[in-house]
Design an enzyme around this catalytic site. Structure first.
Site, mmCIF file in Angstrom:
data_model
loop_
_atom_site.group_PDB
_atom_site.id
_atom_site.type_symbol
_atom_site.label_atom_id
_atom_site.label_comp_id
_atom_site.label_asym_id
_atom_site.label_seq_id
_atom_site.Cartn_x
_atom_site.Cartn_y
_atom_site.Cartn_z
ATOM 1 N N GLU A 282 0.856 -1.207 0.000
ATOM 2 C CA GLU A 282 0.000 0.000 0.000
ATOM 3 C C GLU A 282 0.888 1.252 0.000
ATOM 4 O O GLU A 282 0.756 2.121 0.870
ATOM 5 C CB GLU A 282 -1.003 -0.026 1.159
ATOM 6 N N GLU B 218 -4.702 -8.972 -0.648
ATOM 7 C CA GLU B 218 -5.558 -8.734 0.534
ATOM 8 C C GLU B 218 -7.000 -8.677 0.056
ATOM 9 O O GLU B 218 -7.327 -7.880 -0.826
ATOM 10 C CB GLU B 218 -5.187 -7.413 1.235
HETATM 11 O O1 AHR Z 1 -5.271 -6.279 6.583
HETATM 12 C C1 AHR Z 1 -5.257 -5.129 7.358
HETATM 13 C C2 AHR Z 1 -4.632 -3.948 6.641
HETATM 14 O O2 AHR Z 1 -5.392 -3.580 5.538
HETATM 15 C C3 AHR Z 1 -3.254 -4.163 6.065
HETATM 16 O O3 AHR Z 1 -2.254 -4.004 7.005
HETATM 17 C C4 AHR Z 1 -3.167 -3.095 5.020
HETATM 18 O O4 AHR Z 1 -2.308 -3.451 3.954
HETATM 19 C C5 AHR Z 1 -4.610 -2.892 4.588
HETATM 20 O O5 AHR Z 1 -4.952 -1.570 4.592
#
Ligand code: AHR
Length: 516
Positions: free
Chosen positions: A192, A314
């Protein structure tokens, strides 16, 4: 008599107004192989994912194998976890790996600024992670620090893990008790980077990616698969710029997409929701299909040879934290609604594996849409766990295209950008390397049993057997006091005849069948 005739007429009209639920599987037109990595997991130093969830340390009273919880380890082995992403997430861009090696008592502490300001004692570090992957038989996926780390630091981490020569970092690893290099293929260069990973603009990050990845070398037969930090949801410009400016330097580009009602204010309760909120959630999770298509379209344009992989590293549901738990630890309960999000999402992912090569649900234990919840020495397997267990037959199997014709539901509620019509049946199918076909079917409806006719094109079968995950109420879940309320059982309501299978799907159910 008149009354009886009236009721029959109403039933007939209802039957006519309701579309037949038909699924056609085209085994005669096989698609791409579903990489096992689509079933990937993610473990971040966040809340009790690592400490208390996966790791309790060797001196704990909780039964453990070299510090890893035995109960969690055994449950995860059943899932056949193909790949495990670590140490973050946002945590990765503040993590300094050298703090997590060597004698535990000498490891410095740090503040986990992203996640509740908890003190991290670094007792779970590189050795503990790679040894866990070996125990699970999972490929490690390392997330490197670009936001607050140096090129040298990341380069040395790769050397520490993968060098077998007489190199300074390999010797340091040996001093710390590990002779042989570990297997490392997947290397994330930042996470991110548009947000918690450094608040960068895509042009700047693309250059940093090129720079950092240059110095991550391939040592002694290892070959790194370097992954650039990708977009969130609808940020198509990020994908465009990254592909344009660094596409030739990367093996993969990531993407994050959460099933979440919004980023500001309450995200809604994990356990207490209305029918409308449930259908909205399934609509939102299905929207990933459109998001994937758009990112893939950009990648196809910039990389027509399909060289760069897309990794959804994710995904999953994101609800309000459970009342009474630590703020910032993202501990949420998991109901049958989450299980339906999981099956529906996996059904979609199977369709895009020409480009989509890995997905990592967030997260493996005690955080967001987890497989497992723990509290002290207690452990609960979530409804999502059971979907991953049922679906692991699709790992590395060849995708079989599927058409679904079914009743639709009108989605109500705010924040809806996606299609208002939600199909009430979701399905997927695959053929494994032994030629065995598996079909997974989800009844999304919270009120109606649905009989599905499955046309088996290109499959010769006499019978089908399998399991079902099913609940009376969509908000049913497993708790520490009642851990077995939702679990898979043998499924019997299926018959096969003349190339057709009839399946009676109870409301709120996920079924996976093997054709014989
Ligand atoms: O999964 C939780 C968080 O969500 C992670 O650390 C981040 O990459 C995303 O914003």
């Amino acid at each position: 008599m008149k009354e009886k005739m009236f009721i029959s007429l109403v039933l007939l009209m209802m039957a006519l107004s309701s579309k037949a639920q038909t699924v056609t599987v085209h085994a005669d037109k096989p698609g791409d192989v579903i990489p096992k990595e689509i079933y990937g997991q993610f473990a971040e130093h966040l809340g009790t994912c690592i400490y208390g969830g996966l790791w309790v340390g060797k001196d704990s009273d909780i039964p453990n194998q070299d510090g890893y919880r035995t109960d969690v380890l055994n449950a995860l082995k059943e899932l056949k976890v193909p790949v495990l992403r670590w140490p973050g997430g946002c945590f990765a861009d503040e993590y300094h790996w050298m703090d997590g090696i060597g004698p535990k008592e000498k490891r410095p502490k740090m503040v986990n600024n992203n996640w509740g300001g908890t003190i991290e004692d670094n007792s779970f570090g590189t050795h503990e992670f790679f040894n866990l992957c070996e125990l699970l038989g999972a490929e490690p996926y390392l997330s490197g620090n670009v936001g607050s780390g140096t090129v040298e630091e990341l380069a040395k981490w790769v050397e520490y893990i993968t060098s077998d020569g007489d190199s300074p970092m390999a010797n340091l690893r040996r001093q710390n008790g590990r002779e042989k290099s570990w297997n490392l293929k997947y290397l994330g260069v930042g996470n991110e980077s548009w947000g918690c990973g450094g608040s960068m603009r895509p042009e700047y990050y693309a250059d940093l990616f090129r720079r950092y990845s240059t110095y991550c070398r391939n040592y002694d037969g290892h070959h790194l698969f370097k992954i650039a930090s990708g977009a969130s949801d609808y940020d198509y410009n990020w994908t465009k710029v990254l592909m344009q400016n660094a596409g030739g330097n990367m093996a993969g580009l990531s993407l994050h997409y959460y099933t979440v009602p919004g980023w500001s204010g309450s995200k809604g309760s994990a356990t207490n929701f209305t029918k409308d909120q449930y259908y909205w959630t399934i609509g939102k999770c299905r929207e990933i299909e459109d998001v994937l298509k758009k990112h893939i379209e950009i990648m196809d344009e910039k990389d027509p040879k399909n060289r760069v992989a897309l990794l959804l590293d994710e995904w999953g549901t994101w609800w309000d934290e459970e009342p009474g738990t630590v703020r910032g630890h993202l501990f949420q309960q998991n109901s049958m609604r989450d299980a339906i999000v999981a099956s529906t999402s996996l059904d979609i992912f199977h369709k895009y594996t020409r480009r989509l090569k890995m997905c990592n649900i967030a997260q493996i234990v005690n955080v967001l849409q987890s497989m497992i919840l723990t509290k002290g020495d207690k452990m609960v397997l979530t409804p999502t766990y059971y979907v991953f267990k049922q679906y692991n037959v699709h790992q590395n199997a060849t995708y079989i295209p599927v058409d679904v014709e079914c009743d639709m539901m009108e989605i109500k509620g705010a924040n809806r950008k996606f299609d208002a019509k939600l199909p009430l049946v979701s399905a997927t199918a695959s053929k494994d390397k032994n030629g065995v076909c598996h079909i997974s079917l989800t009844n999304v409806s919270v009120d109606k049993e649905q009989t599905v006719t499955v046309n088996l094109e290109g499959i010769k079968a006499a019978k089908a057997t399998g399991t079902i995950l099913c609940t009376a109420n969509i908000d049913d879940l497993n708790t520490f006091d009642n851990p077995d309320k939702v679990k898979e059982t043998a499924f019997k309501a299926v018959s096969v005849k003349n190339g057709q299978m009839k399946v009676k799907l109870p409301k709120n159910s996920v079924v996976t069948l093997e054709l014989k």
